[in-house]
Scaffold this active site. Sequence first.
Site, PDB file in Angstrom:
ATOM      1  N   ARG A  38     -31.573  -1.605 -45.736  1.00 57.86           N
ATOM      2  CA  ARG A  38     -30.612  -2.689 -45.871  1.00 57.86           C
ATOM      3  C   ARG A  38     -31.019  -4.175 -45.893  1.00 57.86           C
ATOM      4  NH1 ARG A  38     -27.781  -3.524 -42.176  1.00 57.86           N
ATOM      5  NH2 ARG A  38     -25.774  -4.403 -43.644  1.00 57.86           N
ATOM      6  N   TYR A  91     -29.477  -5.609 -49.071  1.00 58.05           N
ATOM      7  CA  TYR A  91     -28.184  -6.537 -48.937  1.00 58.05           C
ATOM      8  C   TYR A  91     -28.871  -7.660 -48.456  1.00 58.05           C
ATOM      9  CZ  TYR A  91     -25.666  -2.032 -48.903  1.00 58.05           C
ATOM     10  OH  TYR A  91     -25.103  -0.851 -49.220  1.00 58.05           O
ATOM     11  N   GLY A 116     -16.951   3.086 -39.938  1.00 51.29           N
ATOM     12  CA  GLY A 116     -18.013   3.812 -39.864  1.00 51.29           C
ATOM     13  C   GLY A 116     -19.180   3.035 -38.998  1.00 51.29           C
ATOM     14  N   TYR A 128     -26.041   3.589 -42.008  1.00 50.81           N
ATOM     15  CA  TYR A 128     -26.574   3.185 -43.132  1.00 50.81           C
ATOM     16  C   TYR A 128     -28.029   3.118 -43.176  1.00 50.81           C
ATOM     17  CZ  TYR A 128     -21.563   2.566 -44.071  1.00 50.81           C
ATOM     18  OH  TYR A 128     -20.451   2.867 -44.181  1.00 50.81           O
ATOM     19  N   CYS A 164     -45.660   0.197 -50.541  1.00 49.32           N
ATOM     20  CA  CYS A 164     -46.066  -0.602 -51.768  1.00 49.32           C
ATOM     21  C   CYS A 164     -45.153  -1.310 -52.629  1.00 49.32           C
ATOM     22  CB  CYS A 164     -47.095   0.532 -52.697  1.00 49.32           C
ATOM     23  SG  CYS A 164     -47.996   1.475 -51.786  1.00 49.32           S
ATOM     24  N   GLY A 191     -14.936  -1.036 -42.742  1.00 51.62           N
ATOM     25  CA  GLY A 191     -15.505  -2.257 -43.053  1.00 51.62           C
ATOM     26  C   GLY A 191     -15.573  -3.323 -41.716  1.00 51.62           C
ATOM     27  N   GLU A 214     -10.478   3.455 -40.956  1.00 52.65           N
ATOM     28  CA  GLU A 214     -11.993   4.200 -41.312  1.00 52.65           C
ATOM     29  C   GLU A 214     -13.393   3.599 -40.861  1.00 52.65           C
ATOM     30  OE1 GLU A 214     -10.063   6.324 -45.473  1.00 52.65           O
ATOM     31  OE2 GLU A 214     -11.270   4.605 -45.546  1.00 52.65           O
TER      32      GLU A 214
END
Length: 463
Positions: free
Chosen positions: A360, A364, A322, A421, A391, A278, A320
């Site tokens: 994204r 988000y 990413g 992502y 579209c 994170g 972790e």
Amino acid sequence: MSRSAHPAGPRHADVLPEGHYSAPAADLNVLDEKVWSRTVTRDADGALTVGGIAVARLAEEFGTPAYFLDESDFRARCRAWADAFGPDADVFYAGKAFLSRAVVRWLKEEGLNLDVCSGGELTTALDAGMPAERIAFHGNNKTVAEIERAVEAGVGRIVLDSFQEIVRVAHIAQRHGVRQRVQIRVTVGVEAHTHEFIATAHEDQKFGIALADGQAAEAVRRALSLDGLELIGVHSHIGSQIFDMAGFEVSARRVVQLLAEIRDEHGVELPEIDLGGGLGIAYTSDDDPREPHEIAKALSDIVTRECEAAKLRTPRISVEPGRAIVGPTAFTLYEVGTIKPLEGLRTYVSVDGGMSDNIRTALYDAEYSVALVSRTSDAEPMLVRVVGKHCESGDIVVKDAFLPADLAPGDLIAVPATGAYCRSMASNYNHALRPPVVAVRDGEARVIVRRETEEDLLRLDVG
Ligand SMILES: *Cc1c(COP(=O)(O)O)cnc(C)c1O
């Protein structure tokens, strides 16, 4: 922070109320090293180069849109994380950010471990030769078939996410005659996003088992009682794109408290804790992420302090990351197709990709930067919205940014920090062909995930 355009239009960019998009950079030609991968620079002709190769050549050879991944930057970030945490901790790269067989090999060579959260990611990891003991398997609803495969392969740990799964994994392990190493994912009542975190008593979410009401303690009790399981620790993951370490502090404290309760009740000190991923990266020049060594020190200080207070042996820590590894290492290259100035509003710049290669922004409200990369320009900045060809009016790649006013169809523009992502969440919406990922290193470019073709589309469609 919202970066919606000033209602009075781009000319008012210098008198924007607080909370609106930043004023244009003094020089739009400067590539801020905060958001671009490490080998990105402009050559003598003003074109962006990565790994020593100019974008015009990359576009010609590989087409657009395409993701270009700076391999030496990726490897350097892996090493920075591994070095920062040292031999007494474990770094697991979160494969869901972006996974391919080449990436697995780089991780293996750089000494990292790997988190997977589906059968497909597990297959990719194993196929590329990641030793099973360096793989962790997560997810809130792993299928029985996936668990079977993970246990058979001998993965280093399975992160148990529910009461049902405790029994399920124990049963499958027993059937295979093994004791599966497991952690229990707990929800610590902390939710962190970017600059804030919220501490709540109950977390309303699908992941993990709540610390509240003794739920996690009960999960530990059950896991310890089952022959098929070797409980090695507790796992927590509190959010994404986090800059503020305070959320990790609260989470680590609560996890250590649970370890102390487990010791008091069962007489065992679990040897490991996993604090999840994170950690934030810079998508725009306004973001200020921390370096791995600062994060490692902060986390290890917190855990050491809390363990001393609880008179516990300090457990081995895992993290972790990413996004923080792969995110900054790639950019998406697009060709400008149409340019539509809307008087008094903004200019819409349409590119040959969109929400199919970067969901994204739509999903988000994520912020990105963009630059003209096939050349430099001394033209005035113009406020643009970079949109795709789908579209859907929500098909936005970069909501508000500045590009030179002489931008023209055929120019190449690039969006940095799209390593995480974007390809992994890419879709075939409008039967778009998902773009390739091209690894660039030391003057060489090589496709690691090829572009989808219309044949690929038709192959899935059985008619
Ligand atoms: C998504 C996820 C990560 C990685 O998150 P980043 O924001 O990419 O660092 C790590 N651990 C778990 C359990 C996750 O779900």
